[in-house]
Motif scaffolding. Structure first.
Motif, PDB file in Angstrom:
ATOM      1  N   TYR A   1       4.706   6.873   2.909  1.00 54.90           N
ATOM      2  CA  TYR A   1       4.869   6.349   4.271  1.00 54.90           C
ATOM      3  C   TYR A   1       3.720   5.404   4.583  1.00 54.90           C
ATOM      4  O   TYR A   1       2.630   5.526   4.022  1.00 54.90           O
ATOM      5  CB  TYR A   1       4.903   7.494   5.286  1.00 54.90           C
ATOM      6  N   SER A   2       3.956   4.505   5.523  1.00 54.99           N
ATOM      7  CA  SER A   2       2.913   3.561   5.892  1.00 54.99           C
ATOM      8  C   SER A   2       1.777   4.307   6.595  1.00 54.99           C
ATOM      9  O   SER A   2       1.999   5.350   7.219  1.00 54.99           O
ATOM     10  CB  SER A   2       3.479   2.483   6.811  1.00 54.99           C
ATOM     11  N   PRO A   3       0.558   3.798   6.542  1.00 51.91           N
ATOM     12  CA  PRO A   3      -0.567   4.436   7.232  1.00 51.91           C
ATOM     13  C   PRO A   3      -0.322   4.529   8.735  1.00 51.91           C
ATOM     14  O   PRO A   3      -0.743   5.495   9.367  1.00 51.91           O
ATOM     15  CB  PRO A   3      -1.750   3.531   6.912  1.00 51.91           C
ATOM     16  N   ASP A   4       0.382   3.564   9.322  1.00 51.50           N
ATOM     17  CA  ASP A   4       0.694   3.614  10.757  1.00 51.50           C
ATOM     18  C   ASP A   4       1.573   4.818  11.073  1.00 51.50           C
ATOM     19  O   ASP A   4       1.344   5.513  12.083  1.00 51.50           O
ATOM     20  CB  ASP A   4       1.390   2.333  11.201  1.00 51.50           C
ATOM     21  N   GLU A   5       2.563   5.076  10.245  1.00 49.98           N
ATOM     22  CA  GLU A   5       3.453   6.221  10.474  1.00 49.98           C
ATOM     23  C   GLU A   5       2.680   7.522  10.346  1.00 49.98           C
ATOM     24  O   GLU A   5       2.880   8.470  11.098  1.00 49.98           O
ATOM     25  CB  GLU A   5       4.624   6.208   9.491  1.00 49.98           C
ATOM     26  N   LEU A   6       1.800   7.593   9.336  1.00 47.06           N
ATOM     27  CA  LEU A   6       1.025   8.818   9.140  1.00 47.06           C
ATOM     28  C   LEU A   6       0.088   9.056  10.328  1.00 47.06           C
ATOM     29  O   LEU A   6      -0.086  10.194  10.774  1.00 47.06           O
ATOM     30  CB  LEU A   6       0.226   8.742   7.848  1.00 47.06           C
ATOM     31  N   ASN A   7      -0.566   7.990  10.853  1.00 48.55           N
ATOM     32  CA  ASN A   7      -1.465   8.132  11.994  1.00 48.55           C
ATOM     33  C   ASN A   7      -0.721   8.532  13.259  1.00 48.55           C
ATOM     34  O   ASN A   7      -1.201   9.357  14.037  1.00 48.55           O
ATOM     35  CB  ASN A   7      -2.238   6.826  12.246  1.00 48.55           C
TER      36      ASN A   7
ATOM     37  N   GLY B   1       0.788  -1.231   0.000  1.00 50.23           N
ATOM     38  CA  GLY B   1       0.000   0.000   0.000  1.00 50.23           C
ATOM     39  C   GLY B   1       0.819   1.279   0.000  1.00 50.23           C
ATOM     40  O   GLY B   1       0.254   2.364  -0.064  1.00 50.23           O
ATOM     41  N   TRP B   2       2.130   1.181   0.037  1.00 45.30           N
ATOM     42  CA  TRP B   2       2.976   2.370   0.042  1.00 45.30           C
ATOM     43  C   TRP B   2       4.403   1.992  -0.351  1.00 45.30           C
ATOM     44  O   TRP B   2       4.770   0.824  -0.359  1.00 45.30           O
ATOM     45  CB  TRP B   2       2.966   3.055   1.412  1.00 45.30           C
ATOM     46  N   ALA B   3       5.199   2.998  -0.700  1.00 44.37           N
ATOM     47  CA  ALA B   3       6.607   2.804  -1.070  1.00 44.37           C
ATOM     48  C   ALA B   3       7.403   3.974  -0.528  1.00 44.37           C
ATOM     49  O   ALA B   3       6.974   5.129  -0.646  1.00 44.37           O
ATOM     50  CB  ALA B   3       6.757   2.715  -2.585  1.00 44.37           C
ATOM     51  N   THR B   4       8.542   3.682   0.058  1.00 49.14           N
ATOM     52  CA  THR B   4       9.374   4.767   0.605  1.00 49.14           C
ATOM     53  C   THR B   4       9.938   5.597  -0.538  1.00 49.14           C
ATOM     54  O   THR B   4       9.999   5.141  -1.689  1.00 49.14           O
ATOM     55  CB  THR B   4      10.546   4.186   1.417  1.00 49.14           C
ATOM     56  N   PRO B   5      10.369   6.825  -0.260  1.00 52.52           N
ATOM     57  CA  PRO B   5      10.982   7.647  -1.311  1.00 52.52           C
ATOM     58  C   PRO B   5      12.177   6.956  -1.974  1.00 52.52           C
ATOM     59  O   PRO B   5      12.353   7.050  -3.185  1.00 52.52           O
ATOM     60  CB  PRO B   5      11.402   8.917  -0.577  1.00 52.52           C
ATOM     61  N   ASN B   6      12.989   6.255  -1.181  1.00 53.99           N
ATOM     62  CA  ASN B   6      14.134   5.552  -1.761  1.00 53.99           C
ATOM     63  C   ASN B   6      13.677   4.419  -2.673  1.00 53.99           C
ATOM     64  O   ASN B   6      14.253   4.199  -3.744  1.00 53.99           O
ATOM     65  CB  ASN B   6      15.053   5.010  -0.662  1.00 53.99           C
ATOM     66  N   GLU B   7      12.647   3.681  -2.291  1.00 56.65           N
ATOM     67  CA  GLU B   7      12.118   2.609  -3.138  1.00 56.65           C
ATOM     68  C   GLU B   7      11.574   3.184  -4.445  1.00 56.65           C
ATOM     69  O   GLU B   7      11.756   2.597  -5.519  1.00 56.65           O
ATOM     70  CB  GLU B   7      11.027   1.843  -2.394  1.00 56.65           C
ATOM     71  N   LYS B   8      10.961   4.344  -4.358  1.00 63.09           N
ATOM     72  CA  LYS B   8      10.459   5.009  -5.567  1.00 63.09           C
ATOM     73  C   LYS B   8      11.614   5.407  -6.486  1.00 63.09           C
ATOM     74  O   LYS B   8      11.526   5.274  -7.708  1.00 63.09           O
ATOM     75  CB  LYS B   8       9.627   6.234  -5.205  1.00 63.09           C
ATOM     76  N   ARG B   9      12.716   5.907  -5.899  1.00 61.77           N
ATOM     77  CA  ARG B   9      13.878   6.288  -6.702  1.00 61.77           C
ATOM     78  C   ARG B   9      14.468   5.069  -7.416  1.00 61.77           C
ATOM     79  O   ARG B   9      14.860   5.149  -8.575  1.00 61.77           O
ATOM     80  CB  ARG B   9      14.948   6.952  -5.833  1.00 61.77           C
ATOM     81  N   VAL B  10      14.547   3.950  -6.712  1.00 59.89           N
ATOM     82  CA  VAL B  10      15.083   2.721  -7.320  1.00 59.89           C
ATOM     83  C   VAL B  10      14.220   2.299  -8.498  1.00 59.89           C
ATOM     84  O   VAL B  10      14.732   1.980  -9.585  1.00 59.89           O
ATOM     85  CB  VAL B  10      15.187   1.595  -6.263  1.00 59.89           C
ATOM     86  N   VAL B  11      12.911   2.292  -8.313  1.00 61.64           N
ATOM     87  CA  VAL B  11      12.008   1.919  -9.407  1.00 61.64           C
ATOM     88  C   VAL B  11      12.163   2.900 -10.566  1.00 61.64           C
ATOM     89  O   VAL B  11      12.190   2.489 -11.735  1.00 61.64           O
ATOM     90  CB  VAL B  11      10.537   1.853  -8.922  1.00 61.64           C
TER      91      VAL B  11
END
Length: 143
Positions: free
Chosen positions: A132-138, A93-103
């Motif tokens: 960010y994960s929904p848990d981190e956002l909450n 359900g989400w991807a970190t900024p670094n994971e997005k850069r890799v993709v």
């Protein structure tokens, strides 16, 4: 009498010239002369050079064929990598900024090699996922 012979010669030359006979005579004479006095002398070094150039051309053709195969394989591997990461991040359900850069870097290589729009759509979906994960956002909003 001289006048008459000039007229007769001019008329004969005109008739022969209009039928192309003078051209044929001149061409035959030049062909004979060239066969007796060749301008280019056969040199075996040119045969060896021609054989080597032909050999190099076939090697280049073989390398180009191999390059096409390798390019197609790299495109396919990059696509599979993008699809794998897309599926993993979509499930999460989400991807970190670094994971997005890799993709994005994998996609850039895929696209520059000639990959089609299927990988483009997968990359776009990864790039628009939450970072960010929904848990981190909450937990951040509760502070």
């Amino acid at each position: 009498m001289k006048f008459l012979s000039v007229e007769v010669l001019t008329m004969v030359a005109t008739i022969l010239g209009s039928n192309g006979i003078i051209y044929l005579i001149a061409k035959t004479m030049l062909t004979r002369w060239e066969s007796k006095h060749p301008i280019v002398v056969h040199d075996e070094r040119f045969d060896e050079l021609d054989r080597r150039v032909t050999e190099l051309r076939s090697q280049v053709d073989a390398l180009r064929a191999t390059q096409r195969i390798l390019r197609a394989a790299v495109i396919e591997l990059a696509y599979l990598r993008i699809a794998d990461k897309h599926e993993r991040y979509l499930h999460r359900g989400w991807a970190t900024p670094n994971e997005k850069r890799v993709v994005q870097r994998i996609y850039d290589a895929y696209h520059s090699l000639g990959g089609n729009g299927t990988g483009s759509e997968l990359n776009r979906e990864v790039q628009t996922m939450p970072s960010y994960s929904p848990d981190e956002l909450n937990s951040e909003s509760n502070k």
